[in-house]
Design a protein around this motif. Structure first.
Motif, short mmCIF file in Angstrom:
data_model
loop_
_atom_site.label_atom_id
_atom_site.label_comp_id
_atom_site.label_asym_id
_atom_site.label_seq_id
_atom_site.Cartn_x
_atom_site.Cartn_y
_atom_site.Cartn_z
N GLY A 5 56.34 45.90 18.38
CA GLY A 5 57.59 45.37 17.84
C GLY A 5 58.11 44.18 18.62
N PHE A 6 59.08 43.51 18.04
CA PHE A 6 59.60 42.26 18.61
C PHE A 6 60.15 42.43 20.03
N ALA A 7 60.88 43.50 20.26
CA ALA A 7 61.57 43.67 21.55
C ALA A 7 60.58 43.77 22.70
N ARG A 8 59.41 44.37 22.45
CA ARG A 8 58.44 44.55 23.53
C ARG A 8 57.26 43.59 23.41
N PHE A 9 57.34 42.66 22.48
CA PHE A 9 56.28 41.67 22.32
C PHE A 9 56.32 40.71 23.51
N SER A 10 55.15 40.44 24.10
CA SER A 10 55.15 39.51 25.24
C SER A 10 53.92 38.63 25.23
N ALA A 11 54.11 37.39 25.63
CA ALA A 11 53.02 36.42 25.67
C ALA A 11 51.95 36.86 26.66
N ARG A 12 52.37 37.46 27.75
CA ARG A 12 51.39 37.93 28.75
C ARG A 12 50.47 38.99 28.17
N GLU A 13 51.04 39.90 27.39
CA GLU A 13 50.23 40.97 26.80
C GLU A 13 49.27 40.40 25.76
N VAL A 14 49.74 39.42 24.99
CA VAL A 14 48.86 38.75 24.03
C VAL A 14 47.67 38.14 24.76
N ALA A 15 47.96 37.41 25.85
CA ALA A 15 46.90 36.77 26.62
C ALA A 15 45.89 37.82 27.10
N LYS A 16 46.40 38.92 27.63
CA LYS A 16 45.52 39.97 28.15
C LYS A 16 44.60 40.49 27.04
N ARG A 17 45.19 40.73 25.86
CA ARG A 17 44.41 41.35 24.80
C ARG A 17 43.35 40.43 24.19
N ILE A 18 43.61 39.13 24.15
CA ILE A 18 42.62 38.22 23.57
C ILE A 18 41.69 37.66 24.63
N GLY A 19 41.87 38.09 25.89
CA GLY A 19 40.96 37.68 26.94
C GLY A 19 41.18 36.26 27.44
N TYR A 20 42.41 35.79 27.30
CA TYR A 20 42.73 34.48 27.87
C TYR A 20 43.83 34.66 28.91
N SER A 21 44.11 33.59 29.64
CA SER A 21 45.16 33.68 30.65
C SER A 21 46.50 33.26 30.03
N ILE A 22 47.54 33.60 30.72
CA ILE A 22 48.89 33.26 30.24
C ILE A 22 49.06 31.76 30.06
N GLY A 23 48.42 31.00 30.95
CA GLY A 23 48.56 29.55 30.87
C GLY A 23 48.03 28.98 29.56
N THR A 24 46.90 29.53 29.10
CA THR A 24 46.31 29.03 27.85
C THR A 24 47.24 29.25 26.67
N ILE A 25 47.87 30.42 26.65
CA ILE A 25 48.84 30.70 25.58
C ILE A 25 49.90 29.60 25.53
N TYR A 26 50.35 29.21 26.70
CA TYR A 26 51.42 28.21 26.73
C TYR A 26 50.90 26.81 26.43
N ASN A 27 49.62 26.57 26.76
CA ASN A 27 49.04 25.28 26.37
C ASN A 27 48.96 25.18 24.85
N VAL A 28 48.66 26.28 24.19
CA VAL A 28 48.46 26.26 22.75
C VAL A 28 49.78 26.29 21.99
N PHE A 29 50.68 27.19 22.38
CA PHE A 29 51.90 27.41 21.59
C PHE A 29 53.14 26.74 22.17
N GLY A 30 53.12 26.45 23.46
CA GLY A 30 54.24 25.72 24.04
C GLY A 30 55.39 26.58 24.51
N SER A 31 55.68 27.64 23.77
CA SER A 31 56.77 28.52 24.17
C SER A 31 56.62 29.85 23.43
N LEU A 32 57.32 30.84 23.92
CA LEU A 32 57.29 32.15 23.25
C LEU A 32 57.87 32.04 21.85
N ASP A 33 58.91 31.23 21.70
CA ASP A 33 59.51 31.03 20.38
C ASP A 33 58.48 30.58 19.36
N ARG A 34 57.67 29.59 19.74
CA ARG A 34 56.70 29.07 18.77
C ARG A 34 55.55 30.05 18.54
#
Lengths: 173, 173
Positions: A5-34
């Motif tokens: 759910g939204f309240a517990r959704f986190s960019a770090r967890e997304v990164a972990k699950r897809i096997g990328y680092s947190i930095g890559t998530i931010y390179n691609v999307f720019g922010s949690l909002d996006r």
DNA sequence: ATAAAAATTGGACAGCGCTCATTTTCCATC
DNA sequence: GATGGAAAATGAGCGCTGTCCAATTTTTAT
């Protein structure tokens, strides 16, 4: 998002699950909002697909098909559905173009149905009435999913929404 | 909460502003969830007071008074109003008793008005219809405040909600 | 003054969004 | 192959969060 759910959704967890680092998530999307907006855009696509399928399979009662599609999608995917409305953009931040487009496509389906139902004399008010009906159904669906109706002893949100829709449409003449 | 909204509301900031430590907040409220519920309970009290005042001052058109009170409170206090619906309790966590009571009091006001409007033959359905009408108005108010209506080009959420209320009530006979 | 009870503290922990200098990977050219 | 520049990916570090709880301070009753 679907799991936690939204309240517990986190960019770090997304990164972990897809096997990328947190930095890559931010390179691609720019922010949690996006990142959340990207998830929500996909939700609109899936939702519109369900509505379209139901309308294609619907008989004469297309209003019931629309209401059922609204409730069925929300009930089958409560977390991603609520994420659409739980997420708030900072003031003055514009919606991405494809988010807007996906969302407009979904509401366009409803608008077309309402326009087809309305007597020709009221055709120019179809868009406004469609928005209003969506808001009405949304209120019922939201209260069903967020516990408000349970707290108030209501058990048939879907039936109430459909009844209101018929009353409203029956009054347009 | 009124200043920063639900998303940026924090127990640490509350502690700082009232001159206590973070530990004391947790001794008193137990968790952030219960702190938010306490805030929301107070919101229901203030909201019910406004509705009551408007009904006392209302003329014959009590439905318009209810719709206006709904929108006016939400628009005057967007952050605390949205916090009621942005906040979600963990599954199976019960609502505190006084939260439930304050909320029931507010919906009770609406229910009494609807019961007075309905023809006596439909009196037993007043509670369900009141819940449904609240959901309908809520949907319009939410879409007005969260930007959905702006995105769809709608500018008169209040007028639409009132129009739908009249159509629905006019169909009960 | 003393002892028991109540209230308050804030360091510690794990996790968060976000930044950015550094490293790794890729690929066209020689 | 070797090379070099562009593109992609990294993760430590920052300041913030909710939560816990042993230690401390304050209040109250005797």
């Amino acid at each position: 998002m679907a799991e936690v759910g939204f309240a517990r959704f986190s960019a770090r967890e997304v990164a972990k699950r897809i096997g990328y680092s947190i930095g890559t998530i931010y390179n691609v999307f720019g922010s949690l909002d996006r990142l959340v907006l990207a998830v929500n855009s996909r939700t609109f696509v899936a939702w519109a697909a369900l509505v379209r399928a139901r309308l294609d399979a619907a008989g004469a009662d297309r209003v019931a098909a629309l209401v059922d599609a609204y409730f069925d999608f929300a009930e089958a995917n409560p977390n991603v559905w609520m994420a659409i409305y739980d997420h708030r953009l900072p003031p003055n931040a514009p919606f991405p173009e494809d988010y807007f487009r996906q969302r407009a496509e979904l509401t366009g389906l409803v608008e077309a149905e309402i326009a087809a139902i309305l007597p020709p004399a009221q055709a120019d008010g179809a868009a406004a009435l469609a928005r209003s009906l969506v808001a009405m159904v949304h209120g019922h669906c939201l209260f069903a999913l967020n516990g408000t109706f349970a707290l108030l002893g209501e058990t048939d949100a879907r039936g109430a929404a459909l009844a209101r829709a018929r009353e409203i449409l029956g009054s347009q003449h």
